[in-house]
Write a protein that holds these residues in place. Structure first.
Motif, PDB file in Angstrom:
ATOM      1  N   TRP A 218       0.826  -1.210   0.000  1.00  0.00           N
ATOM      2  CA  TRP A 218       0.000   0.000   0.000  1.00  0.00           C
ATOM      3  C   TRP A 218       0.856   1.254   0.000  1.00  0.00           C
ATOM      4  O   TRP A 218       0.621   2.194  -0.773  1.00  0.00           O
ATOM      5  N   LEU A 219       1.888   1.299   0.846  1.00  0.00           N
ATOM      6  CA  LEU A 219       2.725   2.480   0.967  1.00  0.00           C
ATOM      7  C   LEU A 219       3.521   2.751  -0.309  1.00  0.00           C
ATOM      8  O   LEU A 219       3.576   3.886  -0.800  1.00  0.00           O
ATOM      9  N   SER A 220       4.152   1.721  -0.853  1.00  0.00           N
ATOM     10  CA  SER A 220       5.004   1.929  -2.031  1.00  0.00           C
ATOM     11  C   SER A 220       4.186   2.277  -3.268  1.00  0.00           C
ATOM     12  O   SER A 220       4.578   3.139  -4.063  1.00  0.00           O
ATOM     13  N   ALA A 221       3.036   1.633  -3.442  1.00  0.00           N
ATOM     14  CA  ALA A 221       2.194   1.935  -4.597  1.00  0.00           C
ATOM     15  C   ALA A 221       1.601   3.336  -4.490  1.00  0.00           C
ATOM     16  O   ALA A 221       1.533   4.078  -5.485  1.00  0.00           O
ATOM     17  N   THR A 222       1.158   3.718  -3.295  1.00  0.00           N
ATOM     18  CA  THR A 222       0.618   5.062  -3.114  1.00  0.00           C
ATOM     19  C   THR A 222       1.691   6.111  -3.349  1.00  0.00           C
ATOM     20  O   THR A 222       1.438   7.155  -3.961  1.00  0.00           O
TER      21      THR A 222
ATOM     22  N   LEU B  86      11.227  10.667  10.162  1.00  0.00           N
ATOM     23  CA  LEU B  86      11.327   9.728   9.045  1.00  0.00           C
ATOM     24  C   LEU B  86      11.764   8.339   9.499  1.00  0.00           C
ATOM     25  O   LEU B  86      11.739   7.400   8.708  1.00  0.00           O
ATOM     26  N   ALA B  87      12.183   8.225  10.759  1.00  0.00           N
ATOM     27  CA  ALA B  87      12.680   6.949  11.273  1.00  0.00           C
ATOM     28  C   ALA B  87      11.513   6.102  11.748  1.00  0.00           C
ATOM     29  O   ALA B  87      11.330   5.841  12.936  1.00  0.00           O
ATOM     30  N   THR B  88      10.704   5.653  10.784  1.00  0.00           N
ATOM     31  CA  THR B  88       9.513   4.881  11.105  1.00  0.00           C
ATOM     32  C   THR B  88       9.294   3.826  10.038  1.00  0.00           C
ATOM     33  O   THR B  88       9.679   4.017   8.869  1.00  0.00           O
TER      34      THR B  88
ATOM     35  N   GLY C 278       9.020  14.910   4.965  1.00  0.00           N
ATOM     36  CA  GLY C 278       9.352  14.603   6.356  1.00  0.00           C
ATOM     37  C   GLY C 278       9.523  15.848   7.203  1.00  0.00           C
ATOM     38  O   GLY C 278       9.130  15.875   8.374  1.00  0.00           O
ATOM     39  N   ALA C 279      10.114  16.895   6.613  1.00  0.00           N
ATOM     40  CA  ALA C 279      10.272  18.152   7.341  1.00  0.00           C
ATOM     41  C   ALA C 279       8.912  18.770   7.652  1.00  0.00           C
ATOM     42  O   ALA C 279       8.710  19.339   8.738  1.00  0.00           O
ATOM     43  N   LEU C 280       7.971  18.657   6.734  1.00  0.00           N
ATOM     44  CA  LEU C 280       6.616  19.165   6.982  1.00  0.00           C
ATOM     45  C   LEU C 280       5.945  18.381   8.108  1.00  0.00           C
ATOM     46  O   LEU C 280       5.255  18.958   8.959  1.00  0.00           O
ATOM     47  N   VAL C 281       6.149  17.064   8.116  1.00  0.00           N
ATOM     48  CA  VAL C 281       5.598  16.239   9.195  1.00  0.00           C
ATOM     49  C   VAL C 281       6.168  16.681  10.540  1.00  0.00           C
ATOM     50  O   VAL C 281       5.433  16.866  11.528  1.00  0.00           O
ATOM     51  N   ARG C 282       7.474  16.861  10.570  1.00  0.00           N
ATOM     52  CA  ARG C 282       8.122  17.259  11.824  1.00  0.00           C
ATOM     53  C   ARG C 282       7.622  18.624  12.302  1.00  0.00           C
ATOM     54  O   ARG C 282       7.378  18.843  13.492  1.00  0.00           O
ATOM     55  N   GLU C 283       7.457  19.545  11.350  1.00  0.00           N
ATOM     56  CA  GLU C 283       7.006  20.887  11.687  1.00  0.00           C
ATOM     57  C   GLU C 283       5.570  20.887  12.215  1.00  0.00           C
ATOM     58  O   GLU C 283       5.241  21.593  13.166  1.00  0.00           O
ATOM     59  N   GLU C 284       4.703  20.067  11.606  1.00  0.00           N
ATOM     60  CA  GLU C 284       3.288  20.072  11.958  1.00  0.00           C
ATOM     61  C   GLU C 284       2.961  19.156  13.145  1.00  0.00           C
ATOM     62  O   GLU C 284       2.122  19.490  13.985  1.00  0.00           O
TER      63      GLU C 284
ATOM     64  N   THR D 134       4.989   9.935  14.875  1.00  0.00           N
ATOM     65  CA  THR D 134       4.594  10.036  13.469  1.00  0.00           C
ATOM     66  C   THR D 134       4.697   8.664  12.805  1.00  0.00           C
ATOM     67  O   THR D 134       5.497   7.811  13.210  1.00  0.00           O
ATOM     68  N   ILE D 135       3.884   8.461  11.760  1.00  0.00           N
ATOM     69  CA  ILE D 135       3.878   7.193  11.030  1.00  0.00           C
ATOM     70  C   ILE D 135       4.037   7.464   9.548  1.00  0.00           C
ATOM     71  O   ILE D 135       3.923   8.603   9.087  1.00  0.00           O
ATOM     72  N   ALA D 136       4.301   6.407   8.790  1.00  0.00           N
ATOM     73  CA  ALA D 136       4.641   6.573   7.375  1.00  0.00           C
ATOM     74  C   ALA D 136       3.539   7.259   6.581  1.00  0.00           C
ATOM     75  O   ALA D 136       3.818   8.050   5.670  1.00  0.00           O
ATOM     76  N   SER D 137       2.286   6.981   6.903  1.00  0.00           N
ATOM     77  CA  SER D 137       1.209   7.608   6.138  1.00  0.00           C
ATOM     78  C   SER D 137       1.186   9.122   6.332  1.00  0.00           C
ATOM     79  O   SER D 137       0.675   9.849   5.475  1.00  0.00           O
ATOM     80  N   ASP D 138       1.759   9.620   7.435  1.00  0.00           N
ATOM     81  CA  ASP D 138       1.884  11.071   7.604  1.00  0.00           C
ATOM     82  C   ASP D 138       2.778  11.660   6.513  1.00  0.00           C
ATOM     83  O   ASP D 138       2.530  12.766   6.019  1.00  0.00           O
ATOM     84  N   ILE D 139       3.823  10.916   6.150  1.00  0.00           N
ATOM     85  CA  ILE D 139       4.709  11.358   5.074  1.00  0.00           C
ATOM     86  C   ILE D 139       3.961  11.347   3.745  1.00  0.00           C
ATOM     87  O   ILE D 139       4.023  12.315   2.969  1.00  0.00           O
ATOM     88  N   LEU D 140       3.255  10.249   3.477  1.00  0.00           N
ATOM     89  CA  LEU D 140       2.483  10.139   2.233  1.00  0.00           C
ATOM     90  C   LEU D 140       1.534  11.315   2.060  1.00  0.00           C
ATOM     91  O   LEU D 140       1.439  11.907   0.978  1.00  0.00           O
ATOM     92  N   ASN D 141       0.829  11.652   3.122  1.00  0.00           N
ATOM     93  CA  ASN D 141      -0.202  12.684   3.027  1.00  0.00           C
ATOM     94  C   ASN D 141       0.368  14.070   2.778  1.00  0.00           C
ATOM     95  O   ASN D 141      -0.360  14.970   2.351  1.00  0.00           O
ATOM     96  N   ARG D 142       1.662  14.246   3.018  1.00  0.00           N
ATOM     97  CA  ARG D 142       2.278  15.556   2.807  1.00  0.00           C
ATOM     98  C   ARG D 142       3.111  15.636   1.538  1.00  0.00           C
ATOM     99  O   ARG D 142       3.721  16.673   1.266  1.00  0.00           O
ATOM    100  N   LEU D 143       3.137  14.572   0.765  1.00  0.00           N
ATOM    101  CA  LEU D 143       3.887  14.630  -0.494  1.00  0.00           C
ATOM    102  C   LEU D 143       3.348  15.691  -1.457  1.00  0.00           C
ATOM    103  O   LEU D 143       4.142  16.423  -2.066  1.00  0.00           O
ATOM    104  N   PRO D 144       2.034  15.836  -1.626  1.00  0.00           N
ATOM    105  CA  PRO D 144       1.572  16.919  -2.507  1.00  0.00           C
ATOM    106  C   PRO D 144       2.015  18.303  -2.027  1.00  0.00           C
ATOM    107  O   PRO D 144       2.369  19.166  -2.830  1.00  0.00           O
TER     108      PRO D 144
END
Length: 567
Positions: free
Chosen positions: A269-273, A495-497, A533-539, A545-555
């Protein structure tokens, strides 16, 4: 010859020495270079200490050129009207030591460590100082620090007085980021001319503080190319591909992701998304039948290719042939996240990329980025989840080998690869990106543990294997077979997740599908992953934090990278 650009190139100690020598060969002088660097560093130091009500500066002076820079800086501080003292470690007065003579001429107090064996004078100075300048050691350090200077560093760190390091915090290896026993914990570091690899590599990078550049007159170019670059916002932005307004899904490429297993469905799911979030036009997830239903229920934006299994979690050679049947229109292939390492899955990978030991009916090769279409289309295609029929296999054999698009191998794909003898001979000089973490890299090299010089290890492996290597740790190193190297040195605990690497692999494959070459695709994937990852850390912070947090901030990361640039 390539121009040397401050803030873009990163050097090794040997390259920095060559740059300085070339500058002298072109008309500069050694005293002139030292004066330039010291003036630039003194200007920064004076800006900092001007904010202190009653500044008192302690300058630590070593025996080499770094200590010479420190002495010149001390003189500028004294001339600016501030209190300054120098504490000298193994530096003796010599006739040609003009920085020492100039400091004496300014009547700067000079305290010799040899005359202070119990460090009592050093402790007194630290109690009255508001700022420390560290000029003990520079790029020449290549051995563990002696006990006496280690004690000096320990006392400075314990004092909590802010420190500006001249070129490098003393104790840092300029090439590897290794700490030679102990290290100055700097608040600021001013690199002389260009930053060094060690500034960006952990564990030493954690002690650099705010990094700046103290400029001097660089030569216009070098005979030996400057091959190491820093992945910062500017360099990452320069790699973002165009996104034409009249584009359609095939404009932006199709990605096949082969990932997941009964135990690790999340990796699929993570890699395809992530591949979809890269901007690729179409993503197909080829996953085991046992996880197809649950994955499809949660991931609706991709198409699917369910793969046959010997039993849940174990693929088959027939699954590889099924993937072959569908690859003609795909511009990139990702293999490995969450696949598992069962025997059948190992056979699957060997067959998929043409490394099976037994003779196969389907040969396998690679396509370059401009040769991605297979002209002949087979009739009687194979349905989802069905193994190829013998008649169709015979026909495929007549049509020639199955050609693979640019390939990313990650996670369990790498662990299986490490068990295959001479695997690199099949992948050599093809558009391939390998994305190992430190343990996987050691396994690929056949070592118990990885050595300390990660940039050099990655460079040598990329050249020997003929592939692009993305070596992941707190810093990330991207090495090309041609000797190019990029460093992303901004560590981020967010990002260490688990799953973060799956996202990086999906991004890399998606960017390959959009036409980027392997080295550029890998750099941009690491870059946008880091921005997200920087956006995740800031917010959200760096804990929980979990990997989907990174996915959701890619856009949002893409928007940050393209703001103000060409769309």
């Amino acid at each position: 010859m390539p121009k040397i650009v401050p803030g873009y190139h990163i050097t090794t100690a040997a390259q920095m020495r060559a740059i300085e020598q070339r500058a002298v060969d072109q008309g500069a002088t050694w005293p002139g270079l030292m004066a330039e660097v010291a003036q630039a560093m003194a200007d920064v130091a004076l800006t900092i200490i001007a904010k202190q009500p009653q500044p008192a500066v302690l300058v630590l002076v070593g025996a080499g050129n770094n200590g010479g820079d420190a002495l010149v800086i001390a003189r500028h501080i004294k001339e600016a009207g501030h209190q300054v003292s120098c504490y000298l470690y193994k530096r003796k007065s010599q006739a040609d030591d003009w920085p020492f003579a100039a400091a004496q001429a300014e009547a700067i107090p000079l305290i010799f460590a040899a005359d202070d064996p119990e460090n009592q004078e050093l402790q007194r100075l630290l109690q009255t100082s508001t700022f420390v300048i560290d000029g003990l050691f520079g790029i020449g350090l290549s051995r563990p620090l002696a006990a006496d200077v280690a004690q000096i560093i320990s006392l400075v760190n314990a004092s909590k007085v802010p420190v500006l390091a001249v070129d490098l915090p003393s104790g840092l290896d300029a090439d590897t980021g290794k700490i030679w026993g102990t290290i100055i914990d700097a608040s600021y570091t001013l690199a002389a001319g260009l930053s060094k690899r060690g500034h960006h590599l952990y564990p030493g990078a954690a002690y650099v503080g705010k990094l700046g550049i103290a400029a001097f007159t660089l030569p216009d170019s070098m005979e030996e190319p400057m091959t190491t670059t820093e992945l910062n916002l500017a360099t990452i932005r320069s790699l973002v591909p165009a996104r034409p307004v009249d584009g359609h899904k095939d404009t932006f490429g199709r990605v096949m992701v082969v990932a997941g297993s009964y135990l690790y469905p999340g990796a699929a799911w993570l890699s395809a998304t992530a591949a979809a979030r890269s901007g690729a036009g179409v993503v197909t997830l080829a996953c085991p039948r046992s996880i197809y239903g649950s994955t499809a229920a949660h991931l609706h934006e991709v198409t699917y290719l369910p793969l046959p299994e010997v039993e849940p979690g174990e693929l088959t050679e027939a699954a590889a042939k099924l993937v072959h049947e569908k690859l003609a229109k795909y511009k990139a292939l990702l293999v490995g996240p969450g696949l598992g390492t069962e025997a059948g899955t190992g056979d699957f990978l060997r067959t998929l990329i043409g490394l099976a030991s037994s003779k196969r009916r389907l040969g396998v090769g690679f396509l370059g980025s401009s040769e991605l279409e297979i002209p002949a289309k087979r009739k009687g295609g194979v349905g989802f989840g069905l193994a190829a029929r013998p008649k169709e296999e015979a026909k495929a054999e007549e049509q020639g080998p199955v050609l693979l698009p640019p390939l990313v191998i990650d996670a369990d794909g790498l662990n299986i690869l490490a068990t295959i003898e001479n695997w690199q001979e099949k992948l050599r000089d093809q558009p391939v990106v390998l994305t190992p973490h430190i343990g996987e890299m050691a396994r690929l090299l056949g070592e118990e543990t990885l050595g300390e010089d990660h940039p050099q290890i990655a460079l040598e492996a990329a050249a020997r294997w003929g592939v692009t290597v993305v070596l992941k740790s707190a810093h990330t190193i991207i090495a090309s077979p041609d000797g190019s190297l990029a460093l992303h040195g901004l560590a981020n605990p967010a990002l260490a997740t688990a799953g973060s690497g799956d996202i990086l692999a999906g991004l890399t494959a998606g960017l390959l599908a959009q036409g980027l070459a392997p080295f550029e695709a890998a750099q941009l994937a690491v870059g946008v992953h880091g921005v997200a990852g920087a956006l995740v850390r800031e917010e959200l912070g760096e804990r929980g934090t979990i990997a989907s947090d990174i996915l959701n901030r890619l856009p949002l990361a893409w928007r940050k990278l393209t703001e103000g640039g060409k769309q």
